[in-house]
Design a protein around this motif. Structure first.
Motif, PDB file in Angstrom:
ATOM      1  N   PHE A 218       0.858  -1.204   0.000  1.00 49.00           N
ATOM      2  CA  PHE A 218       0.000   0.000   0.000  1.00 49.00           C
ATOM      3  C   PHE A 218       0.895   1.255   0.000  1.00 49.00           C
ATOM      4  O   PHE A 218       0.588   2.248  -0.654  1.00 49.00           O
ATOM      5  CB  PHE A 218      -0.873   0.070   1.256  1.00 49.00           C
ATOM      6  N   LYS A 220       3.565   1.896  -1.329  1.00 48.20           N
ATOM      7  CA  LYS A 220       4.157   2.289  -2.617  1.00 48.20           C
ATOM      8  C   LYS A 220       3.249   3.265  -3.363  1.00 48.20           C
ATOM      9  O   LYS A 220       3.658   3.886  -4.339  1.00 48.20           O
ATOM     10  CB  LYS A 220       4.383   1.050  -3.504  1.00 48.20           C
ATOM     11  N   GLY A 221       1.998   3.356  -2.909  1.00 51.01           N
ATOM     12  CA  GLY A 221       1.091   4.333  -3.485  1.00 51.01           C
ATOM     13  C   GLY A 221       0.442   3.890  -4.783  1.00 51.01           C
ATOM     14  O   GLY A 221       0.513   2.722  -5.163  1.00 51.01           O
ATOM     15  N   ARG A 222      -0.157   4.876  -5.457  1.00 51.37           N
ATOM     16  CA  ARG A 222      -0.923   4.564  -6.674  1.00 51.37           C
ATOM     17  C   ARG A 222      -0.020   4.716  -7.884  1.00 51.37           C
ATOM     18  O   ARG A 222      -0.212   5.569  -8.723  1.00 51.37           O
ATOM     19  CB  ARG A 222      -2.129   5.491  -6.763  1.00 51.37           C
ATOM     20  N   GLY A 223       0.973   3.831  -7.953  1.00 51.62           N
ATOM     21  CA  GLY A 223       1.948   3.935  -9.029  1.00 51.62           C
ATOM     22  C   GLY A 223       1.448   3.324 -10.318  1.00 51.62           C
ATOM     23  O   GLY A 223       0.286   2.935 -10.456  1.00 51.62           O
ATOM     24  N   ALA A 225       0.773   0.629 -13.088  1.00 54.21           N
ATOM     25  CA  ALA A 225       0.355  -0.768 -12.950  1.00 54.21           C
ATOM     26  C   ALA A 225       1.462  -1.741 -13.312  1.00 54.21           C
ATOM     27  O   ALA A 225       1.448  -2.898 -12.923  1.00 54.21           O
ATOM     28  CB  ALA A 225      -0.849  -1.027 -13.830  1.00 54.21           C
ATOM     29  N   PRO A 385       1.264  -6.813 -10.637  1.00 55.46           N
ATOM     30  CA  PRO A 385       1.429  -5.479 -10.040  1.00 55.46           C
ATOM     31  C   PRO A 385       1.142  -5.473  -8.545  1.00 55.46           C
ATOM     32  O   PRO A 385       0.391  -6.304  -8.038  1.00 55.46           O
ATOM     33  CB  PRO A 385       0.396  -4.638 -10.787  1.00 55.46           C
ATOM     34  N   SER A 387      -0.635  -3.542  -6.632  1.00 57.57           N
ATOM     35  CA  SER A 387      -2.005  -3.341  -6.154  1.00 57.57           C
ATOM     36  C   SER A 387      -2.755  -4.675  -6.132  1.00 57.57           C
ATOM     37  O   SER A 387      -3.484  -4.980  -5.182  1.00 57.57           O
ATOM     38  CB  SER A 387      -2.739  -2.348  -7.067  1.00 57.57           C
ATOM     39  N   ILE A 388      -2.546  -5.496  -7.162  1.00 53.22           N
ATOM     40  CA  ILE A 388      -3.231  -6.796  -7.228  1.00 53.22           C
ATOM     41  C   ILE A 388      -2.640  -7.757  -6.201  1.00 53.22           C
ATOM     42  O   ILE A 388      -3.364  -8.468  -5.494  1.00 53.22           O
ATOM     43  CB  ILE A 388      -3.108  -7.383  -8.659  1.00 53.22           C
ATOM     44  N   ALA A 391      -3.927  -6.897  -2.658  1.00 57.01           N
ATOM     45  CA  ALA A 391      -5.318  -7.307  -2.440  1.00 57.01           C
ATOM     46  C   ALA A 391      -5.425  -8.828  -2.335  1.00 57.01           C
ATOM     47  O   ALA A 391      -6.131  -9.353  -1.456  1.00 57.01           O
ATOM     48  CB  ALA A 391      -6.183  -6.796  -3.590  1.00 57.01           C
ATOM     49  N   ALA A 392      -4.711  -9.550  -3.209  1.00 59.85           N
ATOM     50  CA  ALA A 392      -4.785 -11.018  -3.198  1.00 59.85           C
ATOM     51  C   ALA A 392      -4.183 -11.598  -1.919  1.00 59.85           C
ATOM     52  O   ALA A 392      -4.744 -12.516  -1.302  1.00 59.85           O
ATOM     53  CB  ALA A 392      -4.059 -11.579  -4.424  1.00 59.85           C
TER      54      ALA A 392
END
Lengths: 495, 151
Positions: A218, A220-223, A225, A385, A387-388, A391-392
Motif C-alpha cells: 500500500f 508504494k502508493g498509486r503507481g 500498474a 502489479p 495493487s493486485i 489485495a490477493a
C-alpha cells in the motif's frame, strides 16, 4: 540393504502416480500461507481410506516431504513463510528476491532441500535403532535447554539492534503465555474472547509476515500498474548447482543441525531452520552479509528443514512417540490401516514400511525437480502489479488464518498482530525474533514446569537441570551461543 | 526521524511491559504466573532501556512513519479493517472479499480511472482471485466460512 529389495513396489504405476500427485499437491499446499504440513497431511488422510496401506502411506509421505519444501516458495517470493519451519528462509530468501534473484533463491532452496532431505531419509534407513535410543534420552530438562538455546539466537536474528531483537523475543514469549495455563487451567492475559484459546502460531505467523508486506505494498502508493512486486531474473540451474557446491559449509551445517534437531520430540521442525541459519551465520566468513540476501542463509535454513523430516519419523516408527503434530497425524494414518508402530515394525510390516521410506527418497528428488520448475515460473508470478498482489495476499491471509481452526478469533488476532508488526518494523523491530519467542515460550514453560515437578520429587532443581552429560553439553552450547553473540556485538560496536 | 518518533512507540511498549509485569505479579494463583513473571522482568528491563535511549535521543534504528506515508496507507488500512472486523462476518467471507479486493485494486491501481478497459480488467482480476479462493478453500479444503448476508 533390505530397503533396496522393496524399491519395486514404489515403481508401480499406482505408486508413482500417488507420489507425483502427493508431491505436486504438497508443494502447492505448502506454498499457501496458513496450510501447514500438518494440515496438508491431515487433509489427505480421508483419501487413504480408499487405498492399500502402502499406497496411502506413499501419498502421506510425499505430501509431508514436499509441503515443508513448498513453504519456501511463499517465504522467498512474498516473505510469508508457508509454515513455521520456513521462517529463517524469509530472512535472506526474500532479500534475494527483492534484489532480482528470486529464481536463484528458489533453485538454491530446493537443491538444499534435496541434499538435506536425502541425508535425513538415509539416517532413517540406516540408523533407526541407534537414533531411537538417543531420542528417548531427551527429558523435560533437555527440552527446556533446547528451547533456551533457541531463545539465545533471538538477538542475533535481528540484524539492526540486538536489544530490539531481544525485546521482540520477549513480546513473543509473552504472547505465547496468553490463554489457559496448562497445569492449573488458570486464565492468563485473556482480555478479549478471541484470545480464549491463546495465540495460534499459524494465524500469528500469517499476520506477522503477510500483513506488513501488504501494508508495505500500500505504501508504494498509486503507481504505474507495471510496477512489479519483485523482480525475478532468469537464472540457469547449472549456476545454482555450482553455487551450492561452493557453499558446502552452510549446506553441511544445515543438514547436520536439521538431522539432530529433527530427532528431538516436541522441538524439531519449527526451530531447525532458525538454529541452522544462526549457526551458518556464526561460522560464515561473510556473516555481515546475512540478512541482506546471502545465499548461505537460504541454503542452511532449507537444508535443515528437510533434513529433519526423516529423523522426525524415528521416534514415531520405533517407539510410537509422535515427535511433532505432523507425526501425530501420520500415526493416525498408520493406525487406520492397522499398522501399529513399535521396535519390531520393520519385521512385522516390511512390505509397507520400506516402500514408504523408499518413496520418501524418490519424493525428495521429485520435490526438487518440480520445485525447480516452479522457480522457472516465478518470473511470471512476480510480474503481478503491487495493487493486485496486495489485495490477493490480504484476502489469502484472511482465508488462511480462518481455515486453521475455522475461528474468526484467529482472523482478528492475525490482523491486530500484523498491523502492529508493520509499525514495529518501521521502528526497527523484526518479526522473526517475535515468532521465535512465540514458538519457544510454551515449549520452555511446559518443560520447565514438568522438570520442576520431577526435580521436586527427586534430587532438587540444580541436580535435575544442571547435571548429566546431555544437560551439561546443552548448557555449554547455550553459554557459547550467548558469548558469541556478546562478542559479535562488542566487536561491531568497536568497529 | 525525530526523537518523538522514537519516544512514542518505545513508551507504548514500556507501558505494555509494565502492565504485563503488574498482572503477572498481582494475579493468583502465583504458580500459574511463575513463567510470565520471569519473562515480564526481562520485558520491562529491555523496554525501559529502549525507552531511556529514545528519551536521550540515542535511538537511531528505524525509519518511523511520516505524515505522507500515513496518508498513503490509510485508505488500504481502512478498507482492510472494515473487511476483517466487520464485512467478513456481516456480509459473508466471499462477498466481503470481493468488495474489498475490488476496492483495493481500484484505489492503488495507477491505470486511468476513465478508461473502460481498466474497469473491465479490475473486475476480471477480482473475479479470478475470488474464484481461486473459492476453489481452494470451499471446494478443495471444504472450509465452512461465515455466510453473513450473502456468502
Amino acid at each position: 540393504m533390505e530397503f533396496l529389495y522393496y524399491f519395486g513396489e514404489v515403481a508401480t504405476p499406482m505408486s508413482m502416480a500417488l507420489l507425483v500427485g502427493g508431491t505436486i499437491g504438497g508443494l502447492i499446499l505448502g506454498a499457501t500461507p496458513g496450510l501447514s504440513p500438518t494440515m496438508a497431511v491431515a487433509l489427505l488422510i480421508p483419501f487413504t481410506f480408499y487405498l492399500a496401506p502402502v499406497h496411502g502411506l506413499i501419498l502421506l509421505g510425499a505430501a509431508y516431504t514436499s509441503t515443508v519444501a513448498g513453504g519456501a516458495v511463499s517465504a522467498i517470493l512474498l516473505k510469508i513463510p508457508g509454515a513455521p519451519a520456513n521462517i529463517a528462509t524469509t530472512l535472506d530468501g526474500h532479500e534475494m528476491a527483492k534484489n532480482g534473484q528470486g529464481a536463484k533463491a528458489l533453485q538454491l532452496s530446493f537443491l538444499a532441500s534435496l541434499v538435506g532431505g536425502l541425508f535425513g531419509v538415509f539416517l532413517l534407513i540406516f540408523l533407526t535403532p541407534v537414533l531411537a535410543e538417543w531420542a528417548l534420552a531427551f527429558g523435560p530438562s533437555h527440552l527446556f535447554w533446547m528451547a533456551i538455546l533457541g531463545v539465545t539466537i533471538i538477538g542475533s536474528l535481528d540484524s539492526k539492534s540486538v536489544v530490539k531483537g531481544l525485546l521482540a523475543g520477549c513480546i513473543g514469549i509473552w504472547l505465547g503465555t496468553i490463554g489457559y495455563d496448562d497445569m492449573q487451567g488458570v486464565q492468563r492475559f485473556i482480555f478479549h474472547s478471541s484470545l480464549g484459546g491463546g495465540v495460534n502460531i499459524i494465524a500469528a505467523l500469517i499476520g506477522l509476515f503477510a500483513i506488513p508486506q501488504v501494508i508495505a505494498m500500500f505504501a508504494k502508493g498509486r503507481g504505474d500498474a507495471a510496477i512489479e512486486a519483485i523482480q525475478v531474473q532468469h537464472h540457469p540451474i547449472g549456476d545454482a548447482i555450482r553455487e551450492i557446491s561452493k557453499r558446502t559449509r552452510a549446506l553441511g551445517i544445515g543438514t547436520a543441525i536439521g538431522s539432530i534437531i529433527g530427532l528431538i520430540p516436541g522441538v524439531g521442525g519449527q526451530i531447525a531452520g532458525l538454529v541452522a541459519y544462526d549457526q551458518a551465520k556464526k561460522f560464515s566468513s561473510e556473516s555481515e552479509k546475512f540478512g541482506t540476501g546471502h545465499p548461505e542463509g537460504v541454503i542452511a535454513a532449507e537444508a535443515a528443514n528437510n533434513a529433519m523430516v526423516g529423523p522426525s519419523l524415528v521416534p514415531l516408527l520405533t517407539l510410537s512417540i509422535p515427535g511433532s503434530p505432523t507425526a501425530a497425524v501420520l500415526l493416525g494414518g498408520l493406525l487406520i490401516h492397522g499398522i501399529f508402530p513399535g521396535g519390531d515394525l520393520f519385521e512385522r510390516h516390511p512390505e509397507v514400511i520400506w516402500p514408504f521410506i523408499n518413496s520418501m527418497l524418490l519424493g525428495q528428488i521429485l520435490m526438487c525437480a518440480f520445485g525447480i520448475w516452479i522457480a522457472s515460473l516465478a518470473a511470471k508470478i512476480s510480474r503481478v502489479p503491487q495493487s493486485i498482489m496486495a489485495a490477493a495476499v490480504l484476502a489469502l491471509a484472511v482465508f488462511g488464518s480462518y481455515a486453521v481452526q475455522q475461528s474468526m478469533g484467529d482472523v482478528y488476532v492475525m490482523a491486530v498482530l500484523g498491523i502492529g508488526m508493520y509499525f514495529l518494523e518501521r521502528w526497527g523491530y523484526s518479526a522473526a525474533p517475535l515468532v521465535l519467542g512465540l514458538i519457544l515460550g510454551p515449549i520452555a514453560e511446559s518443560n520447565y514446569i514438568q522438570g520442576s515437578l520431577i526435580a521436586g520429587a527427586t534430587d532438587g532443581q540444580f541436580s535435575y537441570f544442571f547435571t548429566g552429560g546431555l544437560n551439561l553439553a546443552l548448557v555449554a552450547i547455550v553459554v557459547a551461543s550467548v558469548a558469541y553473540s556478546v562478542w559479535g556485538e562488542v566487536k561491531g560496536a568497536k568497529s | 526521524m525525530s526523537r518523538m518518533q522514537h519516544i512514542i512507540p518505545s513508551g507504548v511498549i514500556a507501558l505494555v511491559g509494565t502492565w504485563v509485569a503488574y498482572i503477572s505479579f498481582t494475579q493468583q494463583p502465583a504458580d500459574a504466573f511463575l513463567f510470565p513473571r520471569l519473562i515480564s522482568v526481562a520485558f520491562v528491563a529491555l523496554a525501559l532501556w529502549t525507552f531511556g535511549k529514545a528519551l536521550l535521543g540515542w535511538s537511531k534504528v528505524g525509519e518511523g512513519v511520516s505524515l505522507e506515508l500515513a496518508k498513503t496507507i490509510a485508505p488500504g488500512l481502512i478498507v482492510a479493517g472494515i473487511y476483517i472486523f466487520w464485512g467478513a462476518k456481516t456480509l459473508g467471507f466471499y462477498a466481503a472479499a470481493t468488495i474489498s479486493v475490488f476496492l483495493l485494486i481500484t484505489w492503488y491501481d495507477g491505470k486511468p480511472k476513465a478508461a473502460l478497459s481498466s474497469w473491465i480488467r479490475r473486475i476480471l482480476i477480482t473475479a479470478l482471485i475470488i474464484t481461486v479462493l473459492y476453489g481452494l478453500f470451499a471446494l478443495l479444503l471444504s472450509v465452512y466460512t461465515p455466510r453473513g448476508m450473502f456468502m
